[in-house]
Motif scaffolding. Structure first.
Motif, short mmCIF file in Angstrom:
data_model
loop_
_atom_site.label_atom_id
_atom_site.label_comp_id
_atom_site.label_asym_id
_atom_site.label_seq_id
_atom_site.Cartn_x
_atom_site.Cartn_y
_atom_site.Cartn_z
N ILE A 130 -5.54 -0.33 -5.44
CA ILE A 130 -4.56 -0.98 -4.58
C ILE A 130 -3.60 0.10 -4.08
N ALA A 131 -3.48 0.23 -2.75
CA ALA A 131 -2.57 1.19 -2.14
C ALA A 131 -1.61 0.43 -1.24
N ARG A 132 -0.37 0.24 -1.74
CA ARG A 132 0.60 -0.52 -0.97
C ARG A 132 1.38 0.43 -0.05
N GLY A 133 1.45 0.08 1.24
CA GLY A 133 2.20 0.89 2.19
C GLY A 133 1.99 0.40 3.60
N ASN A 134 2.47 1.20 4.54
CA ASN A 134 2.41 0.77 5.94
C ASN A 134 1.08 1.11 6.60
N GLY A 135 0.18 1.72 5.87
CA GLY A 135 -1.12 2.07 6.44
C GLY A 135 -1.08 3.29 7.33
N THR A 171 1.80 6.41 6.78
CA THR A 171 2.22 7.49 5.88
C THR A 171 2.02 7.13 4.42
N SER A 172 1.77 5.87 4.16
CA SER A 172 1.52 5.42 2.79
C SER A 172 0.58 4.23 2.84
N GLY A 173 0.04 3.88 1.68
CA GLY A 173 -0.83 2.72 1.62
C GLY A 173 -2.20 2.92 2.23
N VAL A 174 -2.68 4.16 2.28
CA VAL A 174 -3.99 4.45 2.87
C VAL A 174 -4.98 4.77 1.75
N PHE A 175 -6.14 4.14 1.79
CA PHE A 175 -7.24 4.48 0.90
C PHE A 175 -8.21 5.36 1.69
N TYR A 176 -8.21 6.68 1.39
CA TYR A 176 -9.06 7.64 2.08
C TYR A 176 -10.39 7.76 1.34
N THR A 177 -11.50 7.45 2.01
CA THR A 177 -12.80 7.62 1.37
C THR A 177 -13.23 9.08 1.31
#
Length: 732
Positions: free
Chosen positions: A634-639, A641-647
């Motif tokens: 779970i990555a909480r953020g604005n998508g 600068t934060s909250g991004v899940f990088y594959t």
């Protein structure tokens, strides 16, 4: 007593003659009216006593043009003052124009002299040893008194016969040098070495046609065809010899075979010039040859004025990228940039394939014809679209290759003007052989939109799902799919539901749209736009805000027991979860995963199922070497600068098949919730077969372990669960 050394047998006689001064015989040297006897060639100083021009004369081994040239030039460059000035004296007096007083001779004069020596030898005009009767002799002034003894050479009158080198010409004896002392001799004056050359002239124009206001360049050239050097005057004329002199110059020295650009004129076509008007230039030259020809002229070069129809070659291609087995269509054309009468043109097309590494390969030359197949293309109005040419990429073509078609206007049958000839005559368009990596979501649904309430309390972000589906060469489909339902608060493009690949937008009721919500809208292009007003994602951060703290750093989950921890900063995780272990990590910084983070391969019972939960208010960064992740992320953020899940991280853009994200697929067994999932892996979607080109870059499996046992299912905490279960007939 000083003397002039003229030969061993006659030393006394000549010395006496010099002591008497030859007063009664004094007169100007026959072919040098600006020098009297005993006056130096270079400095015009009178000195009546001296010595041989070269001490020791000319050796007997000197019996060819090259040996003679080498001997004289060695004395010029390497001799002492006497021999150097003597060599310069010989070179200058051997030329027909003997009024050059250069000491040393210039480079051009030496080249001229060399060519004449060789020309004489080629005609058999040199006798390297013969008795010659003369009436005039020469000497070096710098010895034995008789005056200030300058380092120079002079002439005096004397009659005798001596062993000499004799140079002939078409007119007879041209030049004589005594062997024993290298003194130049005279009979009835020195004629000078013969020469033979013919001159030609030409003029060029930078363009054959020009429009009013355009600047063109006329260039004038004079050439000496040889075989000896020449000195030639030139003049540039307008239209004809009576049309007006533009410039003149010379005489310039021309080596054998040399052409000189004697003048360039930049001429601007008058703005009021009428179509068909010609502006011409030509060059004149004098003399025309070594036999006295006069006033030669080259052919004129002309520029014709015309009022243009401006043409431009164009080329387009659809689509802009293809995969192996797909077809691209190239459409050539010729446009008219301004109005004018119809013009007939011809063109060629060349096709190349340039792989990611290595030289371009020629794929042939499609026909450049109009839509009826005629190669004589009439262009009028706004332009002409030509016959399209298609190309199907082979199954084995390398990803990253470029297939390019180039159209070139070759031989227009009428006057055609281009703003930029190099650019307008040719146009190139390329299609890239790409690959569109796919993602696969199995065992559950995909939902895009909403957000975490802590980031957007309304939870109504209008997120999209945008992927690509393609039909492969065997008729099957390849693309990104979800096994069950697809939801988005905005549009869903190219993403298939119910495990079906969606190619294009799909029609209402298409199999690949049957579990895409909402999928019954009257506008078939508006796939998606789920009617739910909001979608809030639980971030679980408040549940672990007071958990025991861990220092920021790296941790191996395999060496840790069960528990929940809070990390105030960055966190790096790795390892295999212990059987039955339940671990929750809540980090306020970025979470980095650079090696596989997995569960055991088998379980002895349900209690042995481990559970790993990773929660962050930063980003989750999965390294390119990671191939498997097991757990809940779970990555909480604005998508942003934060909250991004990088594959795949670090993320290097633009995407390239040569970067580290292209080397392996990523499989996630569990669940991912994030402000944005950045699917950047480019693995798969390529290969020599259709089956190979279906391989996904990322696979997400919602595993049964999450239902059976997970760390979030503890009492008094929200759980991950199926929200609604419907039991539909038939039952088994």
């Amino acid at each position: 007593m000083k003397r002039i050394l003229l030969g061993t047998a006659l030393v006394v006689v000549f010395a006496a003659a010099f002591l008497m001064g030859y007063g009664g015989a004094a007169k100007a040297w026959p072919v040098l009216p600006d020098r009297d006897a005993w006056y130096g060639y270079f400095y015009n100083v009178r000195d009546t006593m001296g010595d041989d021009v070269f001490a020791g004369g000319i050796p007997g081994w000197v019996d060819s043009a090259n040996e003679f040239i080498g001997f004289i030039e060695n004395n010029l460059y390497n001799g002492d003052g006497r021999h150097s000035v003597g060599a310069a004296f010989i070179i200058q007096t051997m030329m027909p124009d003997r009024y050059s007083r250069n000491y040393w001779p210039s480079y051009e004069e030496i080249i001229d002299w060399e060519s004449r020596i060789r020309w004489a030898e080629s005609n058999g005009w040199i006798n390297w040893g013969t008795n010659f009767s003369y009436v005039a002799n020469s000497y070096w002034q710098g010895n034995y008194g008789g005056g200030p003894e300058p380092n120079d050479n002079a002439f005096y009158w004397e009659a005798d016969t001596r062993w000499s080198i004799v140079f002939m010409s078409r007119w007879g004896v041209a030049y004589v040098i005594k062997r024993d002392c290298a003194n130049p001799l005279g009979q009835n004056g020195l004629v000078g070495l013969d020469w033979r050359w013919d001159a030609t002239g030409r003029t060029t124009a930078s363009v054959p046609q020009a429009v009013p206001g355009e600047t063109v360049t006329f260039s004038h050239y004079i050439r000496n065809a040889g075989p000896t050097t020449a000195r030639i005057w030139w003049a540039a004329w307008s239209s004809s010899p009576t049309g007006g002199l533009i410039a003149n110059g010379g005489p310039d020295l021309y080596l054998a075979g040399q052409e000189l650009n004697v003048q360039n004129e930049n001429f601007t076509i008058p703005n009021n010039a009428a179509a068909g008007t010609q502006y011409c230039r030509l060059v004149g030259y004098d003399p025309t040859n070594s036999y006295g020809g006069r006033n030669g002229y080259g052919a004129p070069a002309c520029v014709t004025v015309f009022i243009p129809a401006k043409l431009k070659a164009v080329m387009s291609v659809t689509p802009s990228n293809i995969i192996a087995g797909e077809t691209a269509t190239f459409t050539p054309g010729i446009s008219v940039q301004s109005s004018g009468n119809p013009v007939v043109v011809n063109c060629t097309i060349s096709r190349t394939l340039t792989p990611p590494s290595g030289p371009a390969q020629n794929l042939g030359n499609p026909a450049c014809v109009d839509t009826s197949g005629n190669p004589n293309i009439t262009v009028s109005g706004g332009g002409t679209t030509l016959r399209a040419n298609s190309y199907t990429a082979p199954e084995t073509v390398a990803v990253g290759s470029r297939i390019c078609d180039t159209i070139t206007i070759t031989n227009p049958a009428q006057n055609i003007y281009y703003n930029n000839p190099a650019a307008d005559r040719t146009a190139t368009t390329c299609v890239v052989v790409a690959k569109t990596p796919y993602s696969r979501f199995m065992g559950n649904d995909v939902f895009a939109g909403g957000n975490f309430a802590a980031v957007n309390p309304a939870c109504n972000n209008q997120a999209k799902i945008t992927t690509v589906g393609r039909t492969l060469s065997d008729g099957s489909g390849a693309g990104s799919v979800v096994e069950y339902a697809a939801f988005a608060l905005n549009r869903i493009t190219g993403f298939g539901s119910s495990s079906r690949v969606l190619v294009g937008s799909g029609a209402l009721g298409a199999a690949a749209r049957q579990l895409t919500f909402a999928n019954s809208e009257p506008d078939a292009t508006r796939l998606g736009y789920f009617g739910k007003p909001q979608h809030c994602i639980n971030d679980y951060t408040t549940n672990y805000a007071s958990a025991p703290t861990l220092a920021p750093g790296s941790y191996n989950v395999g060496s840790r027991g069960s528990g929940a921890w809070r990390v105030n900063g960055a966190l790096t995780l790795s390892g295999t979860m212990p059987a039955g272990g339940q671990q929750v990590y809540y980090a306020t910084g970025n979470v980095t995963i650079n090696s596989n983070l997995v569960y055991p391969a088998t379980y002895v019972n349900s209690a042995a199922i481990p559970s790993l939960v990773v929660i962050t208010t930063g980003n989750i960064q999965v390294g390119p070497g990671v191939t498997q992740l097991d757990g809940i992320f779970i990555a909480r953020g604005n998508g942003n600068t934060s909250g991004v899940f990088y594959t795949c991280f670090p993320k290097t853009e633009p995407a390239s098949v040569s970067n580290a994200c292209n080397t392996s697929a990523l499989t996630v067994n569990g669940a991912v919730a994030a402000g944005r999932i950045d699917l950047f892996r480019s693995f798969g979607a390529t290969g020599a077969s259709a089956a190979a080109r279906k391989d996904p870059a990322e696979q997400f499996y919602f595993s049964p372990e999450i239902y059976i046992r997970n760390a979030l299912s503890a009492s008094a905490r929200p759980t991950i669960q199926t929200s609604t279960v419907l039991d539909l007939p038939p039952r088994f």
